[in-house]
Each structure stands twice: as C-alpha cells, then as structure tokens.
Design an enzyme around this catalytic site. Structure first.
Site, PDB file in Angstrom:
ATOM      1  N   CYS A 127       7.423   3.912   2.463  1.00  0.00           N
ATOM      2  CA  CYS A 127       7.740   3.633   3.844  1.00  0.00           C
ATOM      3  C   CYS A 127       9.342   3.848   3.827  1.00  0.00           C
ATOM      4  CB  CYS A 127       7.389   2.446   4.135  1.00  0.00           C
ATOM      5  SG  CYS A 127       5.513   2.126   3.809  1.00  0.00           S
TER       6      CYS A 127
ATOM      7  N   SER B   8       0.904  -1.175   0.065  1.00  0.00           N
ATOM      8  CA  SER B   8      -0.108  -0.047   0.127  1.00  0.00           C
ATOM      9  C   SER B   8       1.016   1.472  -0.133  1.00  0.00           C
ATOM     10  CB  SER B   8      -0.952   0.126   1.363  1.00  0.00           C
ATOM     11  OG  SER B   8      -0.132   0.099   2.242  1.00  0.00           O
ATOM     12  N   CYS B   9       2.029   1.066   0.161  1.00  0.00           N
ATOM     13  CA  CYS B   9       2.893   2.409   0.488  1.00  0.00           C
ATOM     14  C   CYS B   9       4.305   2.171  -0.012  1.00  0.00           C
ATOM     15  CB  CYS B   9       2.854   2.862   1.628  1.00  0.00           C
ATOM     16  SG  CYS B   9       3.971   4.375   2.199  1.00  0.00           S
ATOM     17  N   GLY B  10       4.925   2.570  -1.221  1.00  0.00           N
ATOM     18  CA  GLY B  10       6.145   2.262  -1.613  1.00  0.00           C
ATOM     19  C   GLY B  10       7.174   3.162  -1.279  1.00  0.00           C
TER      20      GLY B  10
END
Length: 282
Positions: A118, A114-116
């Site tokens: 981080c 969901s989050c590249g």
C-alpha cells in the site's frame, strides 16, 4: 510483551442454541521498524519472531543480503512518551559503512495485514533489484506427487491456526520435500518475512534450493519476496495475481497456484516441474 493469542467473550449460536463462552483469537498489534534509528515502516503483525520479521522485510527492500551486513536488532526502550517498552518498536542497525539503497526513510510506510505494498505508486516502484538472481544450477526438479503433499504438511504444522483459525502460514521445504521452517502470522507477507529473516540471521541466503509454500494466494509482493531471497519455487494453495505471474516469468521464478490435492496450475518456470510426466499419466 504481546502474546500470540488472546481470549475474548463470544456469544455462540449453534442450531438455535445460544451459549456464552471465551474464544481464542489471534493477536494483532502494530510493529514499527526503524532503520539505524529512523522510522521506516509500520506493519500489523502477530507478535513473535519480530527480529526475523524486521530482517526479512529489509531483505525484500534490498537493504540486507547477508548476516554480516546486520549489526543488531533491538526493541526500543522508552518508545512511548512515558518511557514504557511496548515491544512494538524495533531498531535495525546495519554494519558501519554499508551502502544503503535509495529508499526514502521519511516515507513512513504503513502496511496492513493484507497488503504490504500500500502506498507504492506503480509496478516500477516495487521492482527492486534482486541481490540473488535465481540461479539454481542444476535446476530444482520437483515431482507433482511431492508438490501435492506439501499443503497437508503445512497445515499439520500450523499450531496456532488450530487454536484460532485466523492465521496465514508460510513454509520452506527442501527439494526433497523436507520441512525446513514454518512461520505463522496474521499477515501473509509477514509470515514470509519471518522465514526469510530467520534464514538471513542463520547465514542461509540465498535459498537457492528451497520451495516456498504459502497458505493463501500468491500476490506480486510474495513473488517479489521469493525472488529477493533467491527462492526458485513459489507455490500457493490459492490463486496468483497477474502481476505475480508477470514477475515470475521475467525473473525465472517457478510459480504454482491452486495447489490442492493432486491438482495444480503451473504459471511460470515449468522446467522445474515434472509436468509432461504428469500429463502422460493422466
């Protein structure tokens, strides 16, 4: 090699009736990306198009900008202690002599589905210098009717979503509305990387006459990926983030959000959209 979908037992409850049945789920497995033999990043992805995913990721990191900078991409045999090829580790080799940007190959970035971004400390850390400043001359010009029809065309092409209901999708369209390519993945950023990576492998960067449509929200990361690939228009069926809007305004990217039916919000780059004509008709 990992499959795109897997079957799992599920207890189904509908209006008080209980049944047991198999269900089709989207597969999710880790992919380690190595650059010239050194670990660079790990992402959770839907198996498939792994080489394009790795290439697209390196475009967004500013490592690759053209097919002639890419020497090879291979699965790493013997990636595990017992020597088994899991098809979950790829090594990207760049052309000898290519000067790499100042990236820390020891950072071993972990990116979730969901989050590249981080682990990135600040906005400045992710403002990678674009290889392809957005310079569509003359500018891409899109009618609101054309834009309004793109989400349905994207949805109709989502083959795996029809079986699982659990995938994000990203698609490239021409300025005339022709569907050029579509990719699905459990991670929205992976779907975009697969599109961009395939374009790099085919020698089609920059994508200066293309429209990128994503099935979810428009995060800063997706706006950055569009900019790094030279894409002038990013449209999303959901909301953009404030940082995505800021980046679009700074780079000249046209950013459209809440693209649903005939309704849409244009957050930046309105010169590419027939906004005034649409307003006069309303």
């Amino acid at each position: 090699m990992g499959r795109v979908t897997e079957r799992r037992r599920v207890i189904r409850i509908r209006d008080g009736a209980v049944t047991e049945r198999p269900d089709t789920l989207v597969a999710e497995e880790p992919l380690e990306i190595r650059l010239n033999g050194k670990p660079l990043a790990i992402t959770m992805r839907t198996p498939g198009d792994d080489f394009a995913l790795a290439a697209g990721f390196l475009v967004s990191e500013g490592v690759l900008g053209s097919a002639d900078e890419l020497q090879s991409i291979v699965y790493c045999a013997g990636a595990t202690a017992d020597g088994v090829n899991t098809y979950n580790v790829v090594d990207v080799k760049t052309t000898p002599g290519l000067v790499l940007p100042d990236i820390n190959l020891e950072r071993n970035v972990y990116t979730t589905s969901s989050c590249g971004l981080c682990g990135k400390a600040s906005l400045d850390a992710v403002r990678t210098t674009a290889r392809f400043p957005i310079a569509d001359t003359p500018p891409v010009h899109l009618g609101t009717d054309l834009l309004a029809g793109l989400p349905d065309r994207l949805r109709a092409a989502q083959r795996v979503f029809d079986r699982t209901g659990g995938l994000h999708a990203a698609a490239l369209f021409s300025e005339d509305g022709e569907l050029l390519d579509i990719r699905e993945d459990v991670g929205r950023h992976n779907a975009v990387d697969k599109l961009v990576g395939r374009a790099l492998q085919d020698g089609r960067l920059p994508l200066s006459r293309a429209v990128l449509l994503v099935s979810g929200r428009a995060s800063f990361e997706l706006a950055q990926k569009a900019v790094m690939a030279g894409i002038p228009v990013l449209a999303a069926v959901s909301a953009p983030s404030s940082l995505a809007v800021d980046l679009a305004a700074e780079t000249g990217l046209t950013l459209v959000g809440f693209l649903r039916g005939s309704s849409m919000n244009v957050y930046a780059g309105e010169h590419r959209i027939a906004v005034r004509a649409a307003a006069s008709q309303g």
